[in-house]
Design a protein around this motif. Sequence first.
Motif, PDB file in Angstrom:
ATOM      1  N   ILE A   1       0.847  -1.204   0.000  1.00  0.00           N
ATOM      2  CA  ILE A   1       0.000   0.000   0.000  1.00  0.00           C
ATOM      3  C   ILE A   1       0.883   1.256   0.000  1.00  0.00           C
ATOM      4  CG2 ILE A   1      -1.964   1.205   1.065  1.00  0.00           C
ATOM      5  CD1 ILE A   1      -2.657  -1.440   2.513  1.00  0.00           C
ATOM      6  N   GLU A   2       1.984   1.203   0.765  1.00  0.00           N
ATOM      7  CA  GLU A   2       2.923   2.342   0.746  1.00  0.00           C
ATOM      8  C   GLU A   2       3.474   2.567  -0.652  1.00  0.00           C
ATOM      9  OE1 GLU A   2       4.819   1.697   5.143  1.00  0.00           O
ATOM     10  OE2 GLU A   2       6.143   2.528   3.625  1.00  0.00           O
ATOM     11  N   MET A   3       3.818   1.482  -1.337  1.00  0.00           N
ATOM     12  CA  MET A   3       4.304   1.605  -2.718  1.00  0.00           C
ATOM     13  C   MET A   3       3.230   2.222  -3.613  1.00  0.00           C
ATOM     14  SD  MET A   3       6.462  -1.852  -3.615  1.00  0.00           S
ATOM     15  CE  MET A   3       6.751  -1.278  -5.298  1.00  0.00           C
ATOM     16  N   ALA A   4       1.993   1.778  -3.420  1.00  0.00           N
ATOM     17  CA  ALA A   4       0.892   2.320  -4.225  1.00  0.00           C
ATOM     18  C   ALA A   4       0.758   3.823  -3.970  1.00  0.00           C
ATOM     19  CB  ALA A   4      -0.412   1.594  -3.906  1.00  0.00           C
ATOM     20  N   ALA A   5       0.873   4.222  -2.691  1.00  0.00           N
ATOM     21  CA  ALA A   5       0.750   5.647  -2.350  1.00  0.00           C
ATOM     22  C   ALA A   5       1.866   6.456  -3.012  1.00  0.00           C
ATOM     23  CB  ALA A   5       0.763   5.834  -0.837  1.00  0.00           C
TER      24      ALA A   5
ATOM     25  N   LEU B   1       2.286  -6.361  -4.589  1.00  0.00           N
ATOM     26  CA  LEU B   1       1.649  -5.234  -5.271  1.00  0.00           C
ATOM     27  C   LEU B   1       1.256  -5.692  -6.663  1.00  0.00           C
ATOM     28  CD1 LEU B   1       0.926  -2.161  -5.298  1.00  0.00           C
ATOM     29  CD2 LEU B   1       3.139  -1.804  -6.402  1.00  0.00           C
ATOM     30  N   LEU B   2      -0.010  -5.512  -7.003  1.00  0.00           N
ATOM     31  CA  LEU B   2      -0.499  -5.842  -8.338  1.00  0.00           C
ATOM     32  C   LEU B   2      -0.678  -4.532  -9.106  1.00  0.00           C
ATOM     33  CD1 LEU B   2      -1.229  -8.360  -6.556  1.00  0.00           C
ATOM     34  CD2 LEU B   2      -3.106  -8.764  -8.132  1.00  0.00           C
ATOM     35  N   ILE B   3      -0.084  -4.494 -10.287  1.00  0.00           N
ATOM     36  CA  ILE B   3      -0.065  -3.251 -11.060  1.00  0.00           C
ATOM     37  C   ILE B   3      -0.911  -3.423 -12.307  1.00  0.00           C
ATOM     38  CG2 ILE B   3       1.472  -1.615 -12.246  1.00  0.00           C
ATOM     39  CD1 ILE B   3       3.709  -2.879 -10.332  1.00  0.00           C
ATOM     40  N   HIS B   4      -1.884  -2.539 -12.464  1.00  0.00           N
ATOM     41  CA  HIS B   4      -2.844  -2.659 -13.558  1.00  0.00           C
ATOM     42  C   HIS B   4      -2.306  -2.063 -14.861  1.00  0.00           C
ATOM     43  CE1 HIS B   4      -7.041  -3.122 -14.952  1.00  0.00           C
ATOM     44  NE2 HIS B   4      -6.763  -2.072 -15.687  1.00  0.00           N
TER      45      HIS B   4
END
Length: 375
Positions: free
Chosen positions: A59-63, A191-194
């Motif tokens: 989630i931190e990576m996503a942020a 982390l899943l990246i779309h």
Amino acid sequence: MIPFNVPPYVGKEEEYISTAIKKRKICGDGEFTKKCNEWIENRTNTTKALLTTSCTHAIEMAALLCEIYPGEEVIMPSYTFVSTADAFVLRGAVPVFVDIRPDTMNIDERLIEEAITERTRAIVVVHYAGVACEMDFIMDIAKKHGLLVIEDAAQGVMSSYKGKALGTIGDFGCYSFHETKNYSMGEGGALLIHNKKDVANAEIIREKGTNRSQFFRGMVDKYSWVEKGSSYLPSELNAAYLYAQLEKADIINEKRLKLYRLYYELLLPLKEKGYVELPTVPKGCVPNGHMFYLKVKDLGERTSLIQYLKEKGISAVFHYVPLHSAPAGRKYGRFFGEDKFTTKESERLLRLPMYYELSERKVEEVAEAVGSFWK
Ligand SMILES: *Cc1c(COP(=O)(O)O)cnc(C)c1O
């Protein structure tokens, strides 16, 4: 004694860990990490999956990838684990909490649009208990207002919404492989990246802000510090443990669903008598048996039931003090609208023992103990 959770173990974990040790490859991004990434990509049909040190870190990576800046707002439910909010608070963002739906304990999609301001950048959904939020509705709002969507799918591995794996619908999806989750590596996540455009940046952020991943693939001739980042890649030893379980994912999933259905069937008479409420799975959602919960009358009754079960050797637990009422939630976030269900429903929810090695016999024992509470 029936514990609440036992970490999953399927048998090949030691063998794979010792393979990693014998190969003298124990840091991140070795053979097992790659196998886990590929497994996730194939099973979920996501563009890219990267194993991380935790779901919190995913989630931190996503942020970081969303480039959320101080003062910007992120809409999310208050009924969730701290990491959902904390990852954005670390970037200086303001979590704006909206109420949940009592049937699934997920964010109430109909309340999201009203909470949007000119500072809103993203919506973070949490698929509670592995049951999907109303993603079509949420993605439409996001599109209309130009917002990013992050899925906290910590509990949603192997679940789907209208045929799509949870974690693959928004811009980013976050999985947990903590020992309390369906598949585990002790501490870990993914982390899943779309969107393809985010993959290179994600690899850089995960590798301390360097282009080391590109260097290893021979795409650049030296590696250096190219962006901000941290160390979000797990050790091969943990990935080896996880891979043993991912290979057996269908078996683990089927077993958990079987236990879930058994709980449901055995507790149905209590629901019919009006003593408890049982979880609902909306149409289009395929769940994963992550947890079995029931709801009793109120906080007082829950406290007595926990004590009653404890005396019978059964460990039942509750969780999530709503974030907006926790000290950090009050300091960093705000609740939008009325708290109709978040607090009330969270106070009466109780989770029953649920883990891969739990036997049907024990589920019967737990259900019987729960039933005897009202006799
Ligand atoms: C477990 C969980 C997390 C945190 O996962 P870690 O891998 O322990 O960081 C975050 N969000 C939700 C909804 C969870 O259930």
